[in-house]
Structures are given as C-alpha cells and as structure tokens.
Design a protein around this motif. Structure first.
Motif, mmCIF file in Angstrom:
data_model
loop_
_atom_site.group_PDB
_atom_site.id
_atom_site.type_symbol
_atom_site.label_atom_id
_atom_site.label_comp_id
_atom_site.label_asym_id
_atom_site.label_seq_id
_atom_site.Cartn_x
_atom_site.Cartn_y
_atom_site.Cartn_z
ATOM 1 N N ILE A 10 6.983 25.632 -22.307
ATOM 2 C CA ILE A 10 6.258 24.898 -23.347
ATOM 3 C C ILE A 10 4.797 25.311 -23.383
ATOM 4 O O ILE A 10 4.243 25.596 -24.447
ATOM 5 C CB ILE A 10 6.398 23.374 -23.123
ATOM 6 C CG1 ILE A 10 7.828 22.948 -23.445
ATOM 7 C CG2 ILE A 10 5.398 22.592 -23.958
ATOM 8 C CD1 ILE A 10 8.119 21.501 -23.175
ATOM 9 N N VAL A 11 4.167 25.379 -22.222
ATOM 10 C CA VAL A 11 2.759 25.762 -22.159
ATOM 11 C C VAL A 11 2.579 27.196 -22.662
ATOM 12 O O VAL A 11 1.650 27.491 -23.414
ATOM 13 C CB VAL A 11 2.201 25.579 -20.734
ATOM 14 C CG1 VAL A 11 0.804 26.146 -20.616
ATOM 15 C CG2 VAL A 11 2.211 24.098 -20.356
ATOM 16 N N ALA A 12 3.493 28.099 -22.289
ATOM 17 C CA ALA A 12 3.412 29.482 -22.756
ATOM 18 C C ALA A 12 3.554 29.554 -24.276
ATOM 19 O O ALA A 12 2.839 30.316 -24.941
ATOM 20 C CB ALA A 12 4.489 30.326 -22.083
ATOM 21 N N ALA A 13 4.451 28.752 -24.838
ATOM 22 C CA ALA A 13 4.632 28.741 -26.290
ATOM 23 C C ALA A 13 3.388 28.200 -26.993
ATOM 24 O O ALA A 13 2.982 28.725 -28.037
ATOM 25 C CB ALA A 13 5.859 27.906 -26.653
ATOM 26 N N ILE A 14 2.769 27.167 -26.422
ATOM 27 C CA ILE A 14 1.545 26.620 -27.017
ATOM 28 C C ILE A 14 0.415 27.637 -26.911
ATOM 29 O O ILE A 14 -0.361 27.815 -27.856
ATOM 30 C CB ILE A 14 1.167 25.276 -26.351
ATOM 31 C CG1 ILE A 14 2.210 24.212 -26.706
ATOM 32 C CG2 ILE A 14 -0.227 24.826 -26.771
ATOM 33 C CD1 ILE A 14 2.027 22.901 -25.992
ATOM 34 N N GLU A 15 0.320 28.317 -25.776
ATOM 35 C CA GLU A 15 -0.710 29.353 -25.629
ATOM 36 C C GLU A 15 -0.507 30.468 -26.648
ATOM 37 O O GLU A 15 -1.462 30.950 -27.263
ATOM 38 C CB GLU A 15 -0.684 29.918 -24.202
ATOM 39 C CG GLU A 15 -1.206 28.954 -23.161
ATOM 40 C CD GLU A 15 -0.999 29.445 -21.734
ATOM 41 O OE1 GLU A 15 -0.227 30.417 -21.522
ATOM 42 O OE2 GLU A 15 -1.594 28.833 -20.828
ATOM 43 N N GLN A 16 0.741 30.889 -26.846
ATOM 44 C CA GLN A 16 1.038 31.929 -27.830
ATOM 45 C C GLN A 16 0.699 31.452 -29.241
ATOM 46 O O GLN A 16 0.116 32.191 -30.034
ATOM 47 C CB GLN A 16 2.527 32.330 -27.750
ATOM 48 C CG GLN A 16 2.927 33.409 -28.724
ATOM 49 C CD GLN A 16 2.220 34.726 -28.455
ATOM 50 O OE1 GLN A 16 1.917 35.062 -27.317
ATOM 51 N NE2 GLN A 16 1.940 35.454 -29.520
ATOM 52 N N GLY A 17 1.057 30.197 -29.564
ATOM 53 C CA GLY A 17 0.737 29.634 -30.878
ATOM 54 C C GLY A 17 -0.754 29.541 -31.114
ATOM 55 O O GLY A 17 -1.238 29.810 -32.218
ATOM 56 N N ALA A 18 -1.503 29.182 -30.092
ATOM 57 C CA ALA A 18 -2.960 29.104 -30.212
ATOM 58 C C ALA A 18 -3.549 30.488 -30.430
ATOM 59 O O ALA A 18 -4.466 30.671 -31.246
ATOM 60 C CB ALA A 18 -3.554 28.456 -28.967
ATOM 61 N N LYS A 19 -3.018 31.480 -29.723
ATOM 62 C CA LYS A 19 -3.506 32.851 -29.867
ATOM 63 C C LYS A 19 -3.240 33.362 -31.282
ATOM 64 O O LYS A 19 -4.113 33.997 -31.894
ATOM 65 C CB LYS A 19 -2.820 33.746 -28.831
ATOM 66 C CG LYS A 19 -3.335 35.145 -28.787
ATOM 67 C CD LYS A 19 -2.663 35.922 -27.676
ATOM 68 C CE LYS A 19 -3.159 37.353 -27.641
ATOM 69 N NZ LYS A 19 -2.469 38.128 -26.602
ATOM 70 N N GLU A 20 -2.047 33.084 -31.826
ATOM 71 C CA GLU A 20 -1.710 33.518 -33.187
ATOM 72 C C GLU A 20 -2.601 32.861 -34.231
ATOM 73 O O GLU A 20 -2.918 33.473 -35.246
ATOM 74 C CB GLU A 20 -0.248 33.187 -33.489
ATOM 75 C CG GLU A 20 0.743 34.018 -32.712
ATOM 76 C CD GLU A 20 2.176 33.518 -32.861
ATOM 77 O OE1 GLU A 20 2.396 32.505 -33.574
ATOM 78 O OE2 GLU A 20 3.073 34.134 -32.262
ATOM 79 N N ARG A 21 -2.998 31.615 -33.990
ATOM 80 C CA ARG A 21 -3.829 30.891 -34.945
ATOM 81 C C ARG A 21 -5.322 31.144 -34.732
ATOM 82 O O ARG A 21 -6.141 30.729 -35.550
ATOM 83 C CB ARG A 21 -3.544 29.394 -34.844
ATOM 84 C CG ARG A 21 -2.169 28.999 -35.357
ATOM 85 C CD ARG A 21 -1.842 27.563 -34.977
ATOM 86 N NE ARG A 21 -0.582 27.097 -35.504
ATOM 87 C CZ ARG A 21 0.615 27.385 -35.005
ATOM 88 N NH1 ARG A 21 0.711 28.167 -33.946
ATOM 89 N NH2 ARG A 21 1.704 26.911 -35.554
ATOM 90 N N GLY A 22 -5.685 31.738 -33.608
ATOM 91 C CA GLY A 22 -7.085 32.002 -33.311
ATOM 92 C C GLY A 22 -7.856 30.753 -32.904
ATOM 93 O O GLY A 22 -9.039 30.637 -33.202
ATOM 94 N N VAL A 23 -7.169 29.811 -32.252
ATOM 95 C CA VAL A 23 -7.818 28.578 -31.792
ATOM 96 C C VAL A 23 -7.573 28.437 -30.295
ATOM 97 O O VAL A 23 -6.759 29.152 -29.712
ATOM 98 C CB VAL A 23 -7.273 27.340 -32.543
ATOM 99 C CG1 VAL A 23 -7.588 27.422 -34.027
ATOM 100 C CG2 VAL A 23 -5.784 27.168 -32.324
ATOM 101 N N SER A 24 -8.269 27.477 -29.693
ATOM 102 C CA SER A 24 -8.059 27.261 -28.267
ATOM 103 C C SER A 24 -6.758 26.497 -28.037
ATOM 104 O O SER A 24 -6.249 25.804 -28.922
ATOM 105 C CB SER A 24 -9.228 26.479 -27.667
ATOM 106 O OG SER A 24 -9.162 25.131 -28.054
ATOM 107 N N VAL A 25 -6.248 26.616 -26.830
ATOM 108 C CA VAL A 25 -5.013 25.930 -26.459
ATOM 109 C C VAL A 25 -5.215 24.417 -26.556
ATOM 110 O O VAL A 25 -4.348 23.702 -27.076
ATOM 111 C CB VAL A 25 -4.581 26.335 -25.032
ATOM 112 C CG1 VAL A 25 -3.389 25.531 -24.575
ATOM 113 C CG2 VAL A 25 -4.299 27.811 -24.958
#
Length: 124
Positions: A10-25
């Motif tokens: 879950i944390v890895a998916a949120i980190e990946q989603g944040a990276k794709e959106r250009g925002v912090s985790v």
C-alpha cells in the motif's frame, strides 16, 4: 496497478501515485487520515490491511470518492447518545408538568425527591 496485499504494498503504491502526480506522499495521503505521516508508518507494518483500507487506497489512486471510514465503537456510542438526547429534548412536556425539588437534605445529603427521615420525600 500492483495487487495491494500487505501494508508495504500500500505504501509503495501511494509513493508511486505521488510520484506520478508530482506531489509529496503525505500530501496525497492526507485524504486517508488527519495525520498521514502516522497513518503511513502504521500501514507500512501491517501484514494484512483491512479490505476497507485497501478499497480506500485504490479509490484514492484512481481519483474516485473514498469509501467512508467506519467509526470506532466509542464514536458510534457518542453519536447514538447525542441522537437520543436530541429526540428527548424535542419531546413536548405535559401541560401539568411540575419539576420536583431535588435539593439534598442539609443533614444527610439524600436527594430531595427520594426523601429521608429528616425531610420526607417531595410529593408532586
């Protein structure tokens, strides 16, 4: 999307989603909790996250409305008490209603509507 099985997933998916959106985790996870830093650290160590947590994270990453988090028993009990109080406060009182004097006896401190050997019970 990766299958979310453990908290680390879950944390890895949120980190990946944040990276794709250009925002912090933490900015991305703020919709999941009032304290995203603590929430992420707790979820990271979870071996079997609840289905609700997985559904909320999947909805977050898909930019969909989040399923409502279930309140704990204390919150539910507080809401039920508040609802009962609201109903009781809105009930009309009878026209002949006379409140009882509940002042305690000055000698033994027994409530006035119960009565004691010094004063007796208050009668309506």
């Amino acid at each position: 999307m990766t299958t979310l099985v453990t908290g680390a997933d879950i944390v890895a998916a949120i980190e990946q989603g944040a990276k794709e959106r250009g925002v912090s985790v933490h900015w991305l996870a703020r919709r999941l909790s009032s304290d995203p830093r603590k929430w992420l650290s707790q979820v990271a160590i979870a071996q079997r996250p609840t289905p609700l947590t997985i559904a909320r994270v999947e909805a977050l990453l898909a930019d969909e409305p989040l399923p409502r988090a279930v309140a704990n028993n204390f919150q539910l009990a507080r809401e039920e008490r508040a609802a009962r109080h609201t109903v009781a406060a809105s009930l009309p009182l009878p026209d002949d209603f006379q409140p009882l004097d509940r002042e305690p006896c000055p000698r033994c401190a027994v409530r006035g509507d119960i009565g004691c050997s010094h004063r007796g019970a208050v009668r309506p």
